[in-house]
Each structure stands twice: as C-alpha cells, then as structure tokens.
Design a protein around this motif. Structure first.
Motif, PDB file in Angstrom:
ATOM      1  N   LYS A 176      31.392  43.179  45.016  1.00  0.00           N
ATOM      2  CA  LYS A 176      31.294  41.538  44.756  1.00  0.00           C
ATOM      3  C   LYS A 176      30.142  41.760  45.982  1.00  0.00           C
ATOM      4  CE  LYS A 176      35.897  39.595  44.605  1.00  0.00           C
ATOM      5  NZ  LYS A 176      36.027  38.637  45.422  1.00  0.00           N
ATOM      6  N   ARG A 193      32.849  32.868  48.479  1.00  0.00           N
ATOM      7  CA  ARG A 193      33.718  32.412  47.826  1.00  0.00           C
ATOM      8  C   ARG A 193      32.832  32.498  46.399  1.00  0.00           C
ATOM      9  NH1 ARG A 193      38.114  28.889  46.104  1.00  0.00           N
ATOM     10  NH2 ARG A 193      37.246  30.165  44.307  1.00  0.00           N
ATOM     11  N   ASP A 196      32.681  34.892  43.630  1.00  0.00           N
ATOM     12  CA  ASP A 196      33.651  34.716  41.923  1.00  0.00           C
ATOM     13  C   ASP A 196      33.625  33.333  41.389  1.00  0.00           C
ATOM     14  OD1 ASP A 196      34.938  36.367  43.617  1.00  0.00           O
ATOM     15  OD2 ASP A 196      35.694  35.522  45.200  1.00  0.00           O
ATOM     16  N   THR A 217      35.986  41.563  33.241  1.00  0.00           N
ATOM     17  CA  THR A 217      37.298  41.262  33.701  1.00  0.00           C
ATOM     18  C   THR A 217      37.032  41.548  35.480  1.00  0.00           C
ATOM     19  OG1 THR A 217      37.771  42.459  31.683  1.00  0.00           O
ATOM     20  CG2 THR A 217      38.996  43.271  33.909  1.00  0.00           C
ATOM     21  N   THR A 218      38.032  41.021  36.334  1.00  0.00           N
ATOM     22  CA  THR A 218      38.150  41.275  37.208  1.00  0.00           C
ATOM     23  C   THR A 218      38.764  42.507  37.862  1.00  0.00           C
ATOM     24  OG1 THR A 218      38.148  38.640  37.617  1.00  0.00           O
ATOM     25  CG2 THR A 218      38.791  39.994  39.625  1.00  0.00           C
ATOM     26  N   ILE A 219      38.545  43.458  38.406  1.00  0.00           N
ATOM     27  CA  ILE A 219      39.091  44.485  39.073  1.00  0.00           C
ATOM     28  C   ILE A 219      39.870  44.387  40.610  1.00  0.00           C
ATOM     29  CG2 ILE A 219      39.225  47.043  39.288  1.00  0.00           C
ATOM     30  CD1 ILE A 219      38.747  45.674  37.039  1.00  0.00           C
ATOM     31  N   HIS A 220      40.649  44.183  40.841  1.00  0.00           N
ATOM     32  CA  HIS A 220      41.466  43.683  41.861  1.00  0.00           C
ATOM     33  C   HIS A 220      40.867  44.460  43.468  1.00  0.00           C
ATOM     34  CE1 HIS A 220      43.987  41.362  44.544  1.00  0.00           C
ATOM     35  NE2 HIS A 220      44.657  42.088  44.943  1.00  0.00           N
ATOM     36  N   ARG A 221      40.616  43.542  44.171  1.00  0.00           N
ATOM     37  CA  ARG A 221      39.362  43.952  45.920  1.00  0.00           C
ATOM     38  C   ARG A 221      38.391  45.283  45.176  1.00  0.00           C
ATOM     39  NH1 ARG A 221      44.952  45.343  49.341  1.00  0.00           N
ATOM     40  NH2 ARG A 221      45.751  43.260  49.110  1.00  0.00           N
ATOM     41  N   SER A 222      37.985  45.127  43.814  1.00  0.00           N
ATOM     42  CA  SER A 222      37.308  46.491  43.746  1.00  0.00           C
ATOM     43  C   SER A 222      35.490  45.078  43.552  1.00  0.00           C
ATOM     44  CB  SER A 222      37.712  47.088  42.903  1.00  0.00           C
ATOM     45  OG  SER A 222      38.634  47.605  42.982  1.00  0.00           O
ATOM     46  N   TYR A 224      33.945  43.116  39.962  1.00  0.00           N
ATOM     47  CA  TYR A 224      33.711  42.669  38.517  1.00  0.00           C
ATOM     48  C   TYR A 224      33.204  43.329  37.542  1.00  0.00           C
ATOM     49  CZ  TYR A 224      34.921  38.392  40.779  1.00  0.00           C
ATOM     50  OH  TYR A 224      35.401  37.238  41.150  1.00  0.00           O
TER      51      TYR A 224
END
Length: 233
Positions: A176, A193, A196, A217-222, A224
């Motif tokens: 992000k 945000r 997002d 795909t969303t890569i949690h805490r990393s 996209y």
C-alpha cells in the motif's frame, strides 16, 4: 505552454477566492462555482483539467454533484472534506473522486496535489508506460484506455494508474505504501483507506477473472497482487 484550467466548487466565497488567487499565481486558470448546480453546468459547458469539489454545499452536496458527473465524465476530481470526516472521504472515493484534501486546506498542498493528478493524466513522470495486458485485461498507453474481453472500461485517472502499476507487477505483491507514493504521489497516512477504496472500485469495474475469482488479491498486512490470468481466449 497552455495553463491548466481548474474549476473550484465551494460555497465559502472567501476560501474560494483565496485558492483562486494562489493557484493563479502558481500558473493555473481558475473558475469558481458556489454550488453543485453551477459546478455541473460549468463542467458541461467548458473544458477543465481538474475539479476541486467541496463536499458540503447548500442545496445539492458535492457528493451528489460527483455522482452525477461520473455518469458522463472522467474529469479528475479532488474532494475538499472537513477535517476528520472519514465517511465523506470514503464515500467520495467510492463515487470516483481521485483524491481528497482536508479543510482547512493549505493552498500550497492543493497546488501540489493538482499537479500530481495532472501529471498522472498526462502520463508524465514515473515509469515510462507501455501497452500492458494480462489475460483478458488490456491497457493501451497512448490512449490511456483499458478494456476487458474487448469491453471498454471507464476508469478515473487514479484507477488507470493503479491498474497500470498492478499490471507491471502482475504476480507480485505491491505494498500500500508503494501504491500511495506511485499512484497518489503522497505517503500513506495512518488510518488512510484511500488505496483500499480505489482497489475496491477497480475490482468492481474489472469484474471476475475467467476462473470466477477476483483478478486482484488482498495480501493481509502486505498489499495487493494482480494474479497472472494467462492469455485471453
């Protein structure tokens, strides 16, 4: 060299005049509208390079004006939002605003944000853009156009640049922080945000991938990742 034409829509006459005076000194041509109806009429009657749109105006709100404008135009829009009004910011981005700036705004920051979005629209700065494709998604650099399965998509300047970045990095996670710097031209703030919401808008416009899942795909805490979709049929 032609001066950029900016439309400012704000019912605060003193602030609007202050912003016009500053932006004029910075090399912009500025037109002011003091309500949503006047802003929409001006945007339809004249050619502008960007719109600075206040959320809170008498009668129809800036959000109403943005909703109507996006049915017919991809004009870059910066929303002016009250400090701390996160709901207005998110809704403005969901409706297609390219970015926001909180009020009371610093005229110098507004000028910098305008230059950033105008550079993006013209493909100036950053990586040299070339035609890109991933499965059914095609991005044409010269025309700044995108199609999916031959169907043209209407993207804002921000969504276009976001997709271009994800296409260049297809199969790799993009943070992000990098997206904010590359696409919005500013650091990612705490609790911001914006990225997002832009990704959510882009997902909706791209639709499902050939396998039925989302291309992004969303890569949690990393960040996209745009999946490798293979060649289009």
């Amino acid at each position: 060299m032609a001066r950029n034409r900016i439309l400012i829509a704000d019912d605060d006459e003193e602030l609007a005049q202050l912003l016009r005076d500053f932006l004029t000194r910075e090399g912009f041509d500025v037109v002011i509208a003091h309500n949503a109806e006047a802003a929409l009429a001006a945007a339809r009657a004249q050619a502008f390079d960007a719109l600075v749109l206040d959320v809170m105006m008498p009668g129809r709100s800036g959000l109403d004006a943005l909703r109507e404008l996006r049915r017919e135009s991809a004009l870059p829009v910066l929303m002016l939002t009250a400090l701390g009004e996160d709901i207005d910011r998110i809704l403005g981005l969901e409706l297609g605003a390219d970015d926001y700036i909180p009020k009371p705004c610093n005229p110098r920051e507004l000028a910098a944000r305008l230059r950033a979005v105008l550079r993006r629209v013209r493909g100036e700065g950053g990586d040299t853009l070339t035609d890109l494709h991933n499965g059914p998604i095609w991005l044409r650099a010269a025309s700044r156009s995108v199609s999916v399965d031959g169907r043209p998509l209407s993207l804002t300047a921000t969504e276009f640049d976001l997709l271009a970045l994800l296409l260049r990095e297809a199969g790799r996670v993009v943070s992000k922080e990098r997206i904010s710097q590359s696409v919005l031209g500013r650091p990612l703030g705490p609790f911001d945000r914006s990225i997002d919401v832009h990704v959510s808008n882009l997902r909706r416009k791209l639709g499902d991938a050939p396998d039925g899942g989302s291309p992004i795909t969303t890569i949690h805490r990393s960040g996209y990742l745009l999946r490798q979709l293979g060649d289009a049929a």
